[in-house]
Design a protein around this motif. Structure first.
Motif, mmCIF file in Angstrom:
data_model
loop_
_atom_site.group_PDB
_atom_site.id
_atom_site.type_symbol
_atom_site.label_atom_id
_atom_site.label_comp_id
_atom_site.label_asym_id
_atom_site.label_seq_id
_atom_site.Cartn_x
_atom_site.Cartn_y
_atom_site.Cartn_z
ATOM 1 N N LEU A 53 -1.312 -4.639 9.563
ATOM 2 C CA LEU A 53 -1.100 -5.373 10.818
ATOM 3 C C LEU A 53 -1.509 -6.845 10.717
ATOM 4 N N PRO A 54 -2.684 -7.196 10.170
ATOM 5 C CA PRO A 54 -3.001 -8.634 10.046
ATOM 6 C C PRO A 54 -2.019 -9.372 9.155
ATOM 7 N N GLY A 55 -1.452 -8.682 8.148
ATOM 8 C CA GLY A 55 -0.463 -9.321 7.286
ATOM 9 C C GLY A 55 0.799 -9.680 8.042
ATOM 10 N N VAL A 56 1.234 -8.774 8.913
ATOM 11 C CA VAL A 56 2.405 -9.046 9.755
ATOM 12 C C VAL A 56 2.134 -10.264 10.642
ATOM 13 N N CYS A 57 0.974 -10.271 11.261
ATOM 14 C CA CYS A 57 0.623 -11.371 12.168
ATOM 15 C C CYS A 57 0.495 -12.701 11.417
ATOM 16 N N LEU A 58 -0.134 -12.682 10.243
ATOM 17 C CA LEU A 58 -0.291 -13.917 9.470
ATOM 18 C C LEU A 58 1.054 -14.457 9.012
ATOM 19 N N PRO A 68 12.298 -10.266 8.480
ATOM 20 C CA PRO A 68 11.782 -8.976 7.973
ATOM 21 C C PRO A 68 11.230 -9.055 6.557
ATOM 22 N N LEU A 69 11.835 -9.904 5.727
ATOM 23 C CA LEU A 69 11.362 -10.012 4.350
ATOM 24 C C LEU A 69 9.984 -10.659 4.297
ATOM 25 N N LEU A 70 9.776 -11.698 5.117
ATOM 26 C CA LEU A 70 8.476 -12.371 5.140
ATOM 27 C C LEU A 70 7.404 -11.478 5.770
ATOM 28 N N LEU A 71 7.784 -10.761 6.820
ATOM 29 C CA LEU A 71 6.831 -9.830 7.440
ATOM 30 C C LEU A 71 6.438 -8.737 6.460
ATOM 31 N N LEU A 72 7.413 -8.261 5.699
ATOM 32 C CA LEU A 72 7.140 -7.230 4.699
ATOM 33 C C LEU A 72 6.194 -7.763 3.628
ATOM 34 N N LEU A 73 6.438 -9.017 3.200
ATOM 35 C CA LEU A 73 5.582 -9.630 2.174
ATOM 36 C C LEU A 73 4.156 -9.793 2.680
ATOM 37 N N GLY A 74 4.000 -10.270 3.921
ATOM 38 C CA GLY A 74 2.662 -10.443 4.481
ATOM 39 C C GLY A 74 1.914 -9.131 4.618
ATOM 40 N N SER A 75 2.597 -8.095 5.099
ATOM 41 C CA SER A 75 1.954 -6.793 5.258
ATOM 42 C C SER A 75 1.610 -6.177 3.902
ATOM 43 N N PHE A 76 2.448 -6.446 2.897
ATOM 44 C CA PHE A 76 2.165 -5.926 1.555
ATOM 45 C C PHE A 76 0.890 -6.544 0.994
ATOM 46 N N VAL A 77 0.711 -7.855 1.214
ATOM 47 C CA VAL A 77 -0.468 -8.561 0.678
ATOM 48 C C VAL A 77 -1.749 -7.997 1.289
ATOM 49 N N THR A 78 -1.792 -7.862 2.617
ATOM 50 C CA THR A 78 -3.024 -7.359 3.235
ATOM 51 C C THR A 78 -3.228 -5.870 2.958
ATOM 52 N N GLY A 79 -2.137 -5.123 2.826
ATOM 53 C CA GLY A 79 -2.259 -3.713 2.452
ATOM 54 C C GLY A 79 -2.866 -3.566 1.069
ATOM 55 N N TRP A 80 -2.411 -4.417 0.148
ATOM 56 C CA TRP A 80 -2.959 -4.398 -1.206
ATOM 57 C C TRP A 80 -4.425 -4.833 -1.204
ATOM 58 N N LEU A 81 -4.719 -5.852 -0.415
ATOM 59 C CA LEU A 81 -6.092 -6.346 -0.340
ATOM 60 C C LEU A 81 -7.035 -5.259 0.174
ATOM 61 N N LEU A 189 -2.020 1.672 -10.942
ATOM 62 C CA LEU A 189 -1.712 0.427 -10.244
ATOM 63 C C LEU A 189 -0.310 0.480 -9.640
ATOM 64 N N LEU A 190 0.643 0.971 -10.426
ATOM 65 C CA LEU A 190 2.017 1.068 -9.939
ATOM 66 C C LEU A 190 2.139 2.073 -8.803
ATOM 67 N N LEU A 191 1.474 3.220 -8.938
ATOM 68 C CA LEU A 191 1.547 4.241 -7.890
ATOM 69 C C LEU A 191 0.880 3.742 -6.608
ATOM 70 N N THR A 192 -0.194 2.988 -6.764
ATOM 71 C CA THR A 192 -0.844 2.393 -5.598
ATOM 72 C C THR A 192 0.087 1.385 -4.929
ATOM 73 N N THR A 193 0.785 0.601 -5.747
ATOM 74 C CA THR A 193 1.742 -0.366 -5.213
ATOM 75 C C THR A 193 2.857 0.331 -4.446
ATOM 76 N N LEU A 194 3.345 1.432 -4.993
ATOM 77 C CA LEU A 194 4.404 2.185 -4.313
ATOM 78 C C LEU A 194 3.899 2.764 -2.992
ATOM 79 N N THR A 195 2.643 3.179 -2.982
ATOM 80 C CA THR A 195 2.063 3.704 -1.733
ATOM 81 C C THR A 195 2.015 2.623 -0.662
ATOM 82 N N VAL A 196 1.590 1.427 -1.068
ATOM 83 C CA VAL A 196 1.539 0.308 -0.116
ATOM 84 C C VAL A 196 2.947 -0.020 0.385
ATOM 85 N N LEU A 197 3.915 -0.049 -0.526
ATOM 86 C CA LEU A 197 5.295 -0.345 -0.131
ATOM 87 C C LEU A 197 5.834 0.713 0.828
ATOM 88 N N ALA A 198 5.508 1.977 0.549
ATOM 89 C CA ALA A 198 5.974 3.059 1.420
ATOM 90 C C ALA A 198 5.426 2.885 2.835
#
Length: 430
Positions: A53-58, A68-81, A189-198
């Protein structure tokens, strides 16, 4: 029926977008969720879902638009963090993983709510609908959203398909995977990334609050139906896709009904159905199995008691009343009346005026049970050094589940004994 036909026709482009998007998001989340469940990281999905959620807002604050692409990127960054912080807290403090997940979840979600409230009071006209990320709004999917989220969903499915064997080994035996030279850390690392993307692709449909259900519930439900990972993945994807389409249909027939919560509710109903009625692992199947085992134990205990009575007098064909059986047993026998009639029907005991007596077939079966009981008592005293007056209770339980293979192994370990710890003769194999 007419409503269903109209839905299947889907002349409205928005209906098509919602339905196809819901199916893709549901299926991809379920497939990745299977590996999350098997790796016992279900709570991580919930933490990531709230941390996006903070990634979407940021992303909105920096760009001022709901791309949608930028919102997805922002949410991915904070999800990974959030995942990085969970691992850092766990590795560098005495805080357990579940506590670290709770801390990260609440902090990130709180920051997200703070940003969202600030945006809503900023007066920016483009912020309208941004709060839908809290609870989801699949009905708001448009063509551009479908292309973006659909591409990510297909990427998830393709990644799992290409690396299925590696992910399977990582989920069940990471030590062996490391031994044969697989890059375990890279795969994790890859499986964690896929989880965040999902999680990221699903928030548009069901929101951050319910996204963990999309990730975990189909996998948990499918796990009750099979022990094979491939079948589990297919079942989870099929269940989730079906509920995704059904959720879109509910929204189509009743526009006031939100798609995302309905998808989650239908998945939950399907999971409850699986928990209760799945063969072998369902609650009902386990109850029936336990009841069958209890009845089998009662029947074998009756045969064993009749054998003990005959052993004391040397007359195995003598008849004994139910009262004599209970006195000799010194323990209650559940469903004794039914068990006696079942044993009689199987030809293991016979009834006379005096009571019940073993048949020749019943005597052989009773000898088998007594033999296993005394072998196990001897094993407990000789190998585990349990006092001879403390082994009876354990033997009472184990005698009903020992297989012929274990019986043979016990004989070999004990050097083919003839007496138990109480110096009572062990019956030979009939």
């Amino acid at each position: 029926m007419n409503t269903l036909w109209e839905f299947l026709s889907m002349s409205d482009a928005n209906v098509r977008f919602v339905t196809i998007g819901s199916i893709l998001l549901a299926a991809s989340s379920a497939v990745v969720g299977c590996f999350t469940v098997l790796r016992k990281r279900a709570l991580v999905g919930d933490a990531v879902a709230h941390a996006v959620l903070p990634g979407v807002c940021l992303a909105f604050l920096f760009t001022g638009e709901k791309n949608p692409l930028l919102l997805l990127l922002g949410s991915f960054v904070t999800g990974w963090l959030s995942l990085v912080l969970i691992d850092v807290i766990r590795a560098n403090s005495r805080i357990k993983e579940d506590t670290a997940i709770g801390l990260v979840l609440s902090v990130f979600f709180g920051i997200g709510i703070l940003f969202l409230t600030s945006i809503q009071h900023s007066g920016n006209e483009n912020q309208s609908g941004l709060d839908k990320f809290l609870f989801g709004s699949a009905a708001a999917l448009v063509g551009q959203d479908l292309i973006t989220f659909g591409a990510v969903a297909l990427l998830l499915l393709l990644s799992v398909l290409l690396l299925y064997k590696e992910f399977k080994l990582l989920s069940f035996d990471p030590a062996y995977a490391r031994t044969i030279g697989l890059p375990v850390k890279g795969l994790e690392l890859l499986l964690t990334t896929l989880t965040v993307l999902a999680v990221v692709v699903g928030i548009q449909s069901v929101g951050v609050v319910l996204m963990s259900a999309m990730l975990i519930t189909p996998a948990a439900a499918a796990r009750f139906w099979t022990d094979r990972l491939g079948v589990m993945v297919l079942l989870a994807a099929a269940m989730s896709s079906l509920c995704g389409a059904a959720g879109a249909f509910v929204s189509f027939t009743a526009p006031a009904m939100p798609t995302g919560p309905w998808i989650v509710m239908l998945l939950s109903l399907l999971a409850i159905f699986s928990f209760v009625l799945a063969p072998k692992k369902g609650i009902l199947a386990r109850y029936l199995l336990q009841r069958r085992i209890r009845r089998q134990m009662t029947r074998e205990n009756i045969l064993k008691t009749l054998f003990h009575l005959g052993e004391a007098t040397g007359e195995y064909g003598h008849s004994y009343s139910k009262q004599q059986i209970l006195e000799r047993r010194q323990k209650p026998l559940l469903q004794m009346k039914n068990s006696l009639h079942t044993l009689r029907r199987k030809g293991l005991i016979k009834k006379s005026r005096e009571g019940w007596a073993l048949t020749e077939a019943g005597k052989k079966e009773a000898q088998r049970v007594v033999r296993l009981h005394r072998l196990w008592e001897l094993y407990l005293t000789e190998y585990l050094h349990v006092a001879s007056d403390h082994v009876h209770e354990d033997a009472e339980t184990i005698e009903h589940v020992l297989t012929p293979e274990l019986e043979k192994r016990l004989e070999e370990l004990l050097h083919y004994p003839t007496a138990d710890p109480h110096h009572t003769q062990i019956p030979q194999q009939p």
